[in-house]
Scaffold this motif. Structure first.
Motif, PDB file in Angstrom:
ATOM      1  N   ALA A 163       0.852  -1.178   0.000  1.00  0.00           N
ATOM      2  CA  ALA A 163       0.000   0.000   0.000  1.00  0.00           C
ATOM      3  C   ALA A 163       0.892   1.233   0.000  1.00  0.00           C
ATOM      4  N   GLU A 164       0.318   2.403   0.210  1.00  0.00           N
ATOM      5  CA  GLU A 164       1.079   3.635   0.151  1.00  0.00           C
ATOM      6  C   GLU A 164       2.284   3.585   1.079  1.00  0.00           C
ATOM      7  N   THR A 165       3.426   3.983   0.537  1.00  0.00           N
ATOM      8  CA  THR A 165       4.687   3.895   1.276  1.00  0.00           C
ATOM      9  C   THR A 165       5.115   5.228   1.858  1.00  0.00           C
ATOM     10  N   GLY A 166       4.471   6.306   1.420  1.00  0.00           N
ATOM     11  CA  GLY A 166       4.910   7.632   1.835  1.00  0.00           C
ATOM     12  C   GLY A 166       6.014   8.187   0.968  1.00  0.00           C
ATOM     13  N   LEU A 167       6.477   7.390   0.003  1.00  0.00           N
ATOM     14  CA  LEU A 167       7.552   7.822  -0.892  1.00  0.00           C
ATOM     15  C   LEU A 167       6.984   8.593  -2.079  1.00  0.00           C
ATOM     16  N   VAL A 168       7.665   9.661  -2.462  1.00  0.00           N
ATOM     17  CA  VAL A 168       7.315  10.422  -3.655  1.00  0.00           C
ATOM     18  C   VAL A 168       8.544  10.483  -4.556  1.00  0.00           C
ATOM     19  N   GLY A 169       8.375  10.149  -5.816  1.00  0.00           N
ATOM     20  CA  GLY A 169       9.463  10.249  -6.778  1.00  0.00           C
ATOM     21  C   GLY A 169       9.458  11.612  -7.447  1.00  0.00           C
ATOM     22  N   VAL A 170      10.603  12.245  -7.478  1.00  0.00           N
ATOM     23  CA  VAL A 170      10.734  13.551  -8.136  1.00  0.00           C
ATOM     24  C   VAL A 170      11.833  13.432  -9.192  1.00  0.00           C
ATOM     25  N   GLY A 171      11.447  13.524 -10.454  1.00  0.00           N
ATOM     26  CA  GLY A 171      12.412  13.448 -11.549  1.00  0.00           C
ATOM     27  C   GLY A 171      12.945  14.824 -11.879  1.00  0.00           C
ATOM     28  N   VAL A 172      14.249  14.992 -11.782  1.00  0.00           N
ATOM     29  CA  VAL A 172      14.852  16.304 -12.018  1.00  0.00           C
ATOM     30  C   VAL A 172      15.676  16.282 -13.305  1.00  0.00           C
ATOM     31  N   MET A 173      15.975  17.468 -13.770  1.00  0.00           N
ATOM     32  CA  MET A 173      16.671  17.621 -15.049  1.00  0.00           C
ATOM     33  C   MET A 173      17.662  18.776 -14.938  1.00  0.00           C
ATOM     34  N   ALA A 174      18.742  18.660 -15.627  1.00  0.00           N
ATOM     35  CA  ALA A 174      19.679  19.784 -15.731  1.00  0.00           C
ATOM     36  C   ALA A 174      19.096  20.755 -16.755  1.00  0.00           C
ATOM     37  N   TYR A 175      18.055  21.444 -16.333  1.00  0.00           N
ATOM     38  CA  TYR A 175      17.289  22.284 -17.257  1.00  0.00           C
ATOM     39  C   TYR A 175      17.871  23.694 -17.303  1.00  0.00           C
ATOM     40  N   TYR A 176      18.269  24.122 -18.518  1.00  0.00           N
ATOM     41  CA  TYR A 176      18.832  25.454 -18.721  1.00  0.00           C
ATOM     42  C   TYR A 176      18.052  26.243 -19.774  1.00  0.00           C
ATOM     43  N   GLY A 177      16.831  25.806 -20.070  1.00  0.00           N
ATOM     44  CA  GLY A 177      16.042  26.491 -21.086  1.00  0.00           C
ATOM     45  C   GLY A 177      16.356  25.983 -22.479  1.00  0.00           C
ATOM     46  N   GLY A 178      15.784  26.643 -23.463  1.00  0.00           N
ATOM     47  CA  GLY A 178      15.985  26.255 -24.849  1.00  0.00           C
ATOM     48  C   GLY A 178      16.982  27.152 -25.559  1.00  0.00           C
ATOM     49  N   ASN A 179      17.006  27.051 -26.886  1.00  0.00           N
ATOM     50  CA  ASN A 179      17.944  27.846 -27.677  1.00  0.00           C
ATOM     51  C   ASN A 179      17.750  29.347 -27.471  1.00  0.00           C
ATOM     52  N   ALA A 180      16.502  29.776 -27.287  1.00  0.00           N
ATOM     53  CA  ALA A 180      16.226  31.201 -27.139  1.00  0.00           C
ATOM     54  C   ALA A 180      16.690  31.747 -25.788  1.00  0.00           C
ATOM     55  N   GLU A 181      17.040  30.863 -24.861  1.00  0.00           N
ATOM     56  CA  GLU A 181      17.409  31.301 -23.508  1.00  0.00           C
ATOM     57  C   GLU A 181      18.879  31.067 -23.187  1.00  0.00           C
ATOM     58  N   ARG A 182      19.690  30.905 -24.204  1.00  0.00           N
ATOM     59  CA  ARG A 182      21.110  30.612 -23.976  1.00  0.00           C
ATOM     60  C   ARG A 182      21.788  31.683 -23.118  1.00  0.00           C
ATOM     61  N   ARG A 183      21.449  32.958 -23.353  1.00  0.00           N
ATOM     62  CA  ARG A 183      22.150  34.035 -22.649  1.00  0.00           C
ATOM     63  C   ARG A 183      21.815  34.083 -21.162  1.00  0.00           C
ATOM     64  N   ARG A 184      20.680  33.563 -20.782  1.00  0.00           N
ATOM     65  CA  ARG A 184      20.331  33.561 -19.360  1.00  0.00           C
ATOM     66  C   ARG A 184      20.134  32.137 -18.845  1.00  0.00           C
ATOM     67  N   ALA A 185      20.879  31.220 -19.433  1.00  0.00           N
ATOM     68  CA  ALA A 185      20.722  29.803 -19.101  1.00  0.00           C
ATOM     69  C   ALA A 185      20.952  29.532 -17.613  1.00  0.00           C
TER      70      ALA A 185
END
Length: 686
Positions: free
Chosen positions: A204-226
Motif C-alpha cells: 500500500a502507500e509507502t509515503g515515498l514520492v518520486g521527483v524526476g529532475v533535469m539539468a534544465y537550462y532552457g531552450g535555444n532562445a534562452e542561452r544568454r540567461r541559461a
C-alpha cells in the motif's frame, strides 16, 4: 521500397551517451529485431560506441570523428565535419537498412547547435539517398524549429528519409508545417512503451514520492540567461521537496541523463542542509543507467513528479499517479493522450504553490488516474505492435508459401470463404474511400454548397442507411443491448467538469446549447444541470426525439432550433440569449468540409457569453491516407467527411476567436476511432 530482406541493419543516433530515453528507444528496436528478425547483422553509428558495444554486444562506430580525434581550433572541427560526411557515407553503404530509433531527432526543445546532431542526421539521410540504402525514422519526435539553419537541416533530412513515423500527432503536424509530405507517415507512440515494465510494488502507500529532475537550462532562445533559468528551476524543485519532507514524506530523486546527476545531488544536499534533523533516507538520489533500472526504483513510490519525458513515460508505464513539469509541448501532448491533461504543467511558468495544489489533487484522484493510465498504456502497446508489424511488412518482405491442396485443408479453405467475403466488403469500402480521396487530391472535389445539399438530403431522410445510428437515437442498432448511449453524455459531462476545473473555470450553466443534438444522448445528462437546453438540428425528427428524451428525465425547458446545413448562421437569430456552454460532439466529422468548421467555431464564439466554454469533438488526421478529408460523395462516407490535424484545429479555433484550453485524444471508442476533444473558451474581453 525494400525488395530483399536486409542482411545488415544499422542503428543511428545519440545512443550510449547517458540519456536513458534514447537508449530505451534503442532497446525497443533491438527487441523487435532480435525477436522478429534474428538473422540480421547489427551495427550502430552513435555517440557512445563503447557503452553500446559493452551493453548490447553489437558493433558500434563513433558518430563524430572529432570525438575520438580532438584536434583543436575551428580548422580541426571543419576537417572533422568534412571527414564525417565520408565516414557516414561509407557506413551507410555497408548497411541494407538504417533505422533511427525514436528520440527527438527532428526537434530542438533543448539547446542544440545546427552543426552537431542536425548536421549528422542530414548526412545520414543524404548518404542513404545516394547509396540506395533505406533510412527509416521510426517513432521520432518533431516540433516547429525557429532557428533557420537547424530547421533547414532537419527538414531536408526528413524529406530524404525513405520512411517516417512519429511518436505523436503534433510531431507529424510540425513536419507538415515545414512542407514535408506526411500523407504516408503514421503516428504510433513513443517506442519506450513497448519495453517490458516490472510489476508494481504490491504494498500500500509507502509515503515515498518520486521527483524526476533535469539539468534544465532552457531552450535555444534562452542561452544568454541559461544559468538564471537553471537556478530558478532548481530552486522551485528544491522548495517542493522541502514541502514534501515537512509533511513527513520521503523523496526519491530520479534522473534521465547523466548530466542530471549534479542537479539532483545539489537539490538533495540543499534540502538536508536546510532540514538538519532529517535522516539519510528522507531524500535519496537514485542512480540508474537504463529505463529498466529506473522503473524498478520507481516501483515503491506512491506518485511521481518529473520533468524528463522518459521519466514521465516510465511512471506512466507503472500506472503511477504522475504530474508532468514539461519543458516541451510533447510532455503535455503525452499526458493528454493518456487521458490526464490536467496533470501537465509547464516548467517555463512553474509556480510552486500551483505545483503543490495540483499534486494534492493528483493524490486525491489517484484511483481514477491509475485506471486511465492502465488503459492508456495498453493502447500505446497496441499501436506499437502495429508499428513493428508495418516495419516488418515494409522492410523485411517474406515469400508466401504455396497453398496446400490435399483434402485435409479443404475444410479450412471452405470456412475461410465467409471470412474472405466479409474482408472483401471491408476492402471495398476502404477502396471506395481511397478513390474519393485520390479524386479530391487530384482536384476533382465537390464544392461546399453541393456537399451541404447532399448532407441536408441525407439527414432529412430517416430511412437512409444507418441514419438512426448516425443520429444517435437510443433504439438504433449500435446501442441495442449495451450502455453505450447512456454513457456518452456521462463521459462528456465528466470531460467538461475535469477540463473546467483544470483551467480554473467554475460557473453555473444557465443555458446550454448543443449543436447537433441528435437523439438526445448528451441532452439527458446535461439538461438536468441547466436552466434551459437548446438543441440545434438539421433534422426535425431528431430534434423532436431529443425533446422526448429530455422530458423523460427532467422538466428543464427544451428549445429546438432547426437550420439548413447550408445556412448554419441562421441559428444565431433564434437564440434567446448567450449560452454558458456550447456542446458539439460527433458532428465535425459529418460536416461538408474543413472550412465549414470555421463557420461553426465562429457561431460558437458569437453564441457564448464572455468566459463561456465550448466542448468540441473532431476526428483527427493521423497521417494515413485513409484519414484525410473526403470533400466528395457524402452519402457513402458520412462519418469520414472531415478531419483535422490536432495542431491545425488548435490554430483554427484561435483564428476564429476562441482560446484552446485543453485537449484530450481518444484513439478509439465504442463508435469509431481518432477522436480529439477540445475545451475552448470565449475571452472575457470579447
Amino acid at each position: 521500397m525494400t525488395l530483399r530482406r536486409p542482411r545488415r541493419v544499422g542503428l543511428f543516433g545519440l545512443l550510449g551517451s547517458g540519456n536513458l530515453g534514447n537508449d530505451g528507444s534503442l532497446e525497443a528496436v533491438l527487441g523487435f529485431l532480435t525477436t522478429e528478425h534474428p538473422d540480421v547483422e547489427l551495427s550502430c553509428f552513435c555517440a557512445g560506441p563503447e557503452r553500446v558495444h559493452e551493453r548490447y554486444g553489437i558493433e558500434a562506430v563513433p558518430l563524430h570523428w572529432y570525438d575520438v580525434h580532438p584536434v583543436g581550433g575551428p580548422v580541426g572541427k571543419a576537417v572533422g565535419k568534412a571527414l564525417d560526411a565520408l565516414r557516414t557515407a561509407a557506413w551507410v553503404r555497408s548497411c541494407d537498412l538504417v533505422i533511427v530509433p525514436g528520440m527527438g531527432v527532428l526537434e530542438a526543445s533543448v539547446p542544440l547547435r545546427p552543426w552537431g546532431f542536425p548536421y549528422a542526421l542530414f548526412l545520414l539521410a543524404a548518404a542513404g539517398r545516394l547509396t540506395g540504402t533505406d533510412v527509416a525514422l521510426v517513432g521520432v519526435g518533431s516540433e516547429v524549429v525557429p532557428q533557420r539553419v537547424t530547421r533547414g537541416l532537419i527538414v531536408r533530412a526528413a524529406r530524404l528519409a525513405a520512411y517516417r513515423s512519429y511518436r505523436d500527432s503534433p510531431s507529424r503536424e510540425a513536419m507538415r508545417t515545414f512542407g514535408v509530405d506526411v500523407s504516408g507517415d503514421g503516428v504510433y507512440g513513443d517506442l519506450a512503451f513497448s519495453l517490458p515494465a516490472p510489476e508494481d510494488d504490491p504494498r500500500a502507500e509507502t509515503g515515498l514520492v518520486g521527483v524526476g529532475v533535469m539539468a534544465y537550462y532552457g531552450g535555444n532562445a534562452e542561452r544568454r540567461r541559461a544559468e538564471d533559468v537553471h537556478a530558478a528551476y532548481r530552486a522551485a524543485v528544491q522548495r517542493f521537496v522541502l514541502w514534501l519532507v515537512d509533511r513527513g514524506r520521503r523523496v526519491r530523486l530520479f534522473t534521465g541523463d547523466g548530466v542530471d546527476l549534479r542537479t539532483a545531488e545539489a537539490i538533495a544536499a540543499a534540502v538536508l542542509r536546510d532540514r538538519p534533523g532529517l535522516d539519510g533516507t528522507s531524500v535519496v538520489v537514485e542512480r540508474t543507467s537504463t529505463l529498466d533500472e529506473l522503473m524498478d526504483r520507481m516501483r515503491g513510490v506512491d506518485a511521481v513528479v518529473a520533468t524528463r519525458y522518459h521519466n514521465i513515460i516510465s511512471a506512466l508505464k507503472l500506472a503511477k499517479p504522475t504530474l508532468s513539469i514539461g519543458y516541451a509541448a510533447k510532455n503535455a501532448v503525452l499526458m493528454a493522450d493518456m487521458g490526464v491533461p490536467e496533470y501537465a504543467l509547464s516548467v517555463q511558468d512553474l509556480e510552486v504553490d500551483r505545483l503543490i495544489e495540483r499534486f494534492g489533487q493528483l493524490e486525491q484522484d489517484g484511483g481514477r488516474v491509475r485506471s486511465l493510465l492502465q488503459q492508456g498504456v495498453a493502447q500505446q502497446r497496441k499501436r506499437l505492435d502495429e508499428q513493428f508489424a508495418e516495419l516488418s511488412e515494409r522492410f523485411f518482405p517474406t515469400t508466401l508459401p504455396a497453398e496446400p491442396t490435399d483434402d485435409r485443408t479443404r475444410g479450412g479453405a471452405m470456412s475461410a470463404v465467409v471470412t474472405a467475403t466479409a474482408s472483401a466488403r471491408r476492402t471495398a469500402r476502404r477502396l471506395e474511400g481511397t478513390l474519393q480521396r485520390v479524386l479530391a487530391a487530384a482536384g476533382v472535389v465537390q464544392g461546399e454548397a453541393k456537399i451541404a445539399g447532399d448532407a441536408q438530403s441525407y439527414w432529412g431522410d430517416p430511412d437512409a442507411k444507418r441514419w438512426r445510428s448516425n443520429s444517435h437515437w437510443r433504439d438504433a442498432d449500435v446501442f441495442v443491448d449495451n450502455d453505450v448511449w447512456s454513457s456518452l453524455g456521462r463521459r462528456h459531462l465528466e470531460m467538461v467538469e475535469v477540463a473546467a476545473q483544470a483551467v480554473g473555470v467554475d460557473r453555473p450553466w444557465d443555458r446550454v446549447l448543443e449543436w447537433g443534438c441528435g437523439g438526445g444522448a448528451n441532452a439527458v445528462t446535461f439538461a438536468p444541470r441547466t436552466g434551459e437546453f437548446i438543441g440545434v438540428e438539421v433534422s426535425a425528427d431528431s430534434a423532436a426525439e431529443c425533446g422526448r428524451q429530455i422530458a423523460q428525465v427532467c422538466d428543464t425547458p427544451f428549445r429546438q432550433i432547426l437550420i439548413d446545413v447550408g445556412d448554419p448562421e441562421r441559428a444565431l437569430e433564434q437564440l434567446p440569449g448567450p449560452v454558458q456552454l456550447f456542446l458539439c460532439t460527433y458532428v465535425f466529422e459529418l460536416i461538408p468540409t474543413p472550412e465549414y468548421g470555421a463557420r461553426l467555431l465562429r457561431i460558437a464564439r458569437d453564441a457564448l457569453a464572455p468566459g463561456g466554454l465550448a466542448l468540441v469533438q473532431i476526428k483527427y488526421d493521423d497521417g494515413r491516407w485513409s484519414s484525410r478529408p473526403r470533400r466528395r460523395a457524402y452519402r457513402t462516407g458520412v462519418a469520414e467527411m472531415t478531419t483535422y490535424g490536432i495542431e491545425a484545429f488548435w490554430r483554427l479555433a484561435e483564428h476564429n476567436g476562441l482560446v484552446p484550453r485543453w485537449v484530450r485524444l481518444v484513439p478509439r471508442d465504442e463508435l469509431d476511432e481518432r477522436y480529439a476533444y477540445f475545451l475552448l473558451s470565449k475571452p472575457s474581453a470579447v
